[in-house]
Design a protein around this motif. Sequence first.
Motif, PDB file in Angstrom:
ATOM      1  N   ILE A  66       0.708  -1.173  -0.008  1.00  0.00           N
ATOM      2  CA  ILE A  66      -0.228   0.105  -0.012  1.00  0.00           C
ATOM      3  C   ILE A  66       1.010   1.296  -0.064  1.00  0.00           C
ATOM      4  N   ARG A  67       1.864   1.114   0.815  1.00  0.00           N
ATOM      5  CA  ARG A  67       2.895   2.458   0.892  1.00  0.00           C
ATOM      6  C   ARG A  67       3.417   2.603  -0.492  1.00  0.00           C
ATOM      7  N   ALA A  68       3.946   1.539  -1.256  1.00  0.00           N
ATOM      8  CA  ALA A  68       4.382   1.602  -2.719  1.00  0.00           C
ATOM      9  C   ALA A  68       3.266   2.228  -3.731  1.00  0.00           C
ATOM     10  N   ASP A  73       1.186   6.937  -6.512  1.00  0.00           N
ATOM     11  CA  ASP A  73       0.016   7.684  -7.143  1.00  0.00           C
ATOM     12  C   ASP A  73       0.345   9.157  -6.568  1.00  0.00           C
ATOM     13  N   GLY A  74       1.568   9.283  -5.908  1.00  0.00           N
ATOM     14  CA  GLY A  74       1.740  10.580  -5.694  1.00  0.00           C
ATOM     15  C   GLY A  74       1.252  11.155  -4.239  1.00  0.00           C
ATOM     16  N   ASP A  77       1.707  10.110   3.182  1.00  0.00           N
ATOM     17  CA  ASP A  77       0.908   9.327   4.245  1.00  0.00           C
ATOM     18  C   ASP A  77      -0.239  10.210   4.966  1.00  0.00           C
ATOM     19  N   GLY A  78       0.148  11.401   4.976  1.00  0.00           N
ATOM     20  CA  GLY A  78      -0.874  12.399   5.394  1.00  0.00           C
ATOM     21  C   GLY A  78      -2.350  12.350   4.546  1.00  0.00           C
ATOM     22  N   ASP A  79      -2.103  12.695   3.169  1.00  0.00           N
ATOM     23  CA  ASP A  79      -3.070  12.512   2.328  1.00  0.00           C
ATOM     24  C   ASP A  79      -3.922  11.195   2.323  1.00  0.00           C
TER      25      ASP A  79
END
Length: 105
Positions: A66-68, A73-74, A77-79
């Motif tokens: 998911i991090r990748a 997708d640019g 983490d905050g988004d």
Amino acid sequence: MSRAYDKLVRDRIPEIIEENGETPIVRTASDDAEYETYLVEKLHEEVAEYDESRDIEELADILEVIRAIREFDGLSDGDLADLRDRKADERGGFSERIVLERVEP
């Protein structure tokens, strides 16, 4: 005997394979579309592994994929956290364990 995989692996996997005395044959995803396809396939793979084992290590693997995808997708983490919070505010979470069986007219 050679084993074929054709799947996205973590960055250090080739090094680990070499440390085990084997020779990894690798390549880099040729473009964004191919990389995105492999990311989605990896997400499905990790979710299936968790579904089968219920091993919390698999949850960590899911989060790494998911991090990748988030980075691809640019999104920060905050988004992603803001989006999750907004959806939870609008639709709720899963803490009440509600199972929808059907909707009648």
